[in-house]
Scaffold this motif. Structure first.
Motif, mmCIF file in Angstrom:
data_model
loop_
_atom_site.group_PDB
_atom_site.id
_atom_site.type_symbol
_atom_site.label_atom_id
_atom_site.label_comp_id
_atom_site.label_asym_id
_atom_site.label_seq_id
_atom_site.Cartn_x
_atom_site.Cartn_y
_atom_site.Cartn_z
ATOM 1 N N LEU A 108 0.833 -1.208 0.000
ATOM 2 C CA LEU A 108 0.000 0.000 0.000
ATOM 3 C C LEU A 108 0.871 1.264 0.000
ATOM 4 O O LEU A 108 0.638 2.189 -0.785
ATOM 5 N N TYR A 111 2.472 1.598 -3.383
ATOM 6 C CA TYR A 111 1.456 1.924 -4.405
ATOM 7 C C TYR A 111 1.049 3.399 -4.286
ATOM 8 O O TYR A 111 0.863 4.108 -5.271
ATOM 9 N N LYS A 112 0.963 3.841 -3.038
ATOM 10 C CA LYS A 112 0.535 5.221 -2.780
ATOM 11 C C LYS A 112 1.620 6.236 -3.139
ATOM 12 O O LYS A 112 1.328 7.320 -3.632
ATOM 13 N N GLN A 122 4.299 1.605 -10.315
ATOM 14 C CA GLN A 122 3.137 1.673 -9.430
ATOM 15 C C GLN A 122 2.236 0.452 -9.643
ATOM 16 O O GLN A 122 1.677 -0.099 -8.698
ATOM 17 N N THR A 123 2.106 0.044 -10.905
ATOM 18 C CA THR A 123 1.271 -1.129 -11.213
ATOM 19 C C THR A 123 1.817 -2.379 -10.511
ATOM 20 O O THR A 123 1.058 -3.199 -9.998
ATOM 21 N N TYR A 125 3.397 -2.465 -7.675
ATOM 22 C CA TYR A 125 3.034 -2.399 -6.250
ATOM 23 C C TYR A 125 1.547 -2.681 -6.053
ATOM 24 O O TYR A 125 1.136 -3.329 -5.093
ATOM 25 N N ARG A 126 0.741 -2.201 -6.997
ATOM 26 C CA ARG A 126 -0.700 -2.474 -6.911
ATOM 27 C C ARG A 126 -0.955 -3.981 -6.992
ATOM 28 O O ARG A 126 -1.749 -4.530 -6.231
ATOM 29 N N GLU A 127 -0.241 -4.617 -7.889
ATOM 30 C CA GLU A 127 -0.421 -6.075 -8.035
ATOM 31 C C GLU A 127 0.021 -6.811 -6.775
ATOM 32 O O GLU A 127 -0.585 -7.811 -6.387
ATOM 33 N N GLU A 130 -2.770 -6.555 -4.495
ATOM 34 C CA GLU A 130 -3.926 -7.350 -4.946
ATOM 35 C C GLU A 130 -3.887 -8.803 -4.463
ATOM 36 O O GLU A 130 -4.933 -9.447 -4.384
ATOM 37 N N PHE A 165 -6.260 1.880 0.081
ATOM 38 C CA PHE A 165 -5.781 1.266 -1.165
ATOM 39 C C PHE A 165 -6.718 1.631 -2.321
ATOM 40 O O PHE A 165 -6.270 2.022 -3.396
ATOM 41 N N ASP A 169 -6.417 4.992 -6.522
ATOM 42 C CA ASP A 169 -6.879 5.152 -7.902
ATOM 43 C C ASP A 169 -8.303 4.589 -7.960
ATOM 44 O O ASP A 169 -8.514 3.433 -8.321
ATOM 45 N N TRP A 172 -9.562 2.949 -11.114
ATOM 46 C CA TRP A 172 -9.102 1.569 -11.285
ATOM 47 C C TRP A 172 -9.917 0.632 -10.391
ATOM 48 O O TRP A 172 -10.395 -0.409 -10.831
#
Ligand SMILES: N[C@@H](CCC(=O)N[C@@H](CS)C(=O)NCC(=O)O)C(=O)O
Length: 206
Positions: A108, A111-112, A122-123, A125-127, A130, A165, A169, A172
């Motif tokens: 998080l 990603y932030k 960033q993607t 970190y988002r994954e 997830e 989280f 975005d 998204w």
């Protein structure tokens, strides 16, 4: 007449750890002296009783200092547990919260603030985050809340982080394939309890 002393809670409105502490204190309806701090200018008294310098910090009338958000939740719910938050599998509760507070929280933060962690996108970190969202989605396919059909400690300790989280975005998140998680989050974020703990407070001045 002099008012009775209440426990003091050093808090920061937007901090998810402080939110979980306030959720437990509020559901039990414990009166505390709420001290909303600025993270850039922490009160000397807070640092004196809890030199680690994070919120939340709860100081009881006895002088006992509780300086971890989960310990504050347990302290409150041990007084009284009106919504049966403690009535859930303890091992599963702990495992979920531990994953939230370690791997998920790390993903998080990255990603932030991807600019602070330029090693990956960033993607990416988002994954990473997830992985946890997927785990929660599976649980929410079995029950309305994470561990049963009514809310428990796990839901309350975790949803402030999922909210954060999602907010990184929102466009998204709205298209992402977590139907049960979205319903769960929406319900908790729009609850009157959450509304109460998110009321704006003036910053405490020592
Ligand atoms: N393990 C602590 C973590 C609390 C924490 O990290 N809080 C953040 C705010 S969300 C903080 O106070 N950070 C200190 C700072 O930013 O100076 C808990 O569960 O209470």
């Amino acid at each position: 007449m002099k008012a009775c002393m209440q426990p003091i809670l050093y808090s920061y409105r937007r901090c998810p750890y402080a939110m979980r502490a306030r959720l437990a204190i509020n559901v039990v309806n414990i009166a505390v002296e709420m001290r909303e701090i600025s993270l850039r200018d922490k009160p000397a008294h807070m640092l004196e009783v809890s030199p680690k310098g994070t919120v939340p910090v709860l100081i009881l009338q006895t002088g006992v200092v509780i300086e971890q958000s989960l310990d504050i939740m347990f302290w409150a719910l041990q007084q009284c547990d009106p919504e049966n938050w403690l009535n859930a599998d303890f091992g599963k509760t702990q495992a979920l919260i531990t994953q939230n507070d370690t791997q998920f929280k790390q993903a998080l933060d990255r990603y932030k603030y991807p600019e602070r962690y330029p090693q990956f996108t960033q993607t990416h970190y988002r994954e990473q985050g997830e992985v946890y969202l997927q785990r929660l989605e599976i649980l929410l396919n079995a029950h309305i809340y994470l561990l049963k059909d009514t809310a428990s400690l796990a839901d309350m300790a975790i949803f402030p982080f999922i909210r954060q989280f999602a907010a990184v975005d929102l466009a998204w998140f709205e298209t992402a394939n977590y139907p049960k998680l979205k319903i769960w989050l929406n319900h908790l974020v729009n609850s009157t309890l959450f509304e109460r703990v998110m009321k704006k407070q003036p910053t405490y001045i020592a």
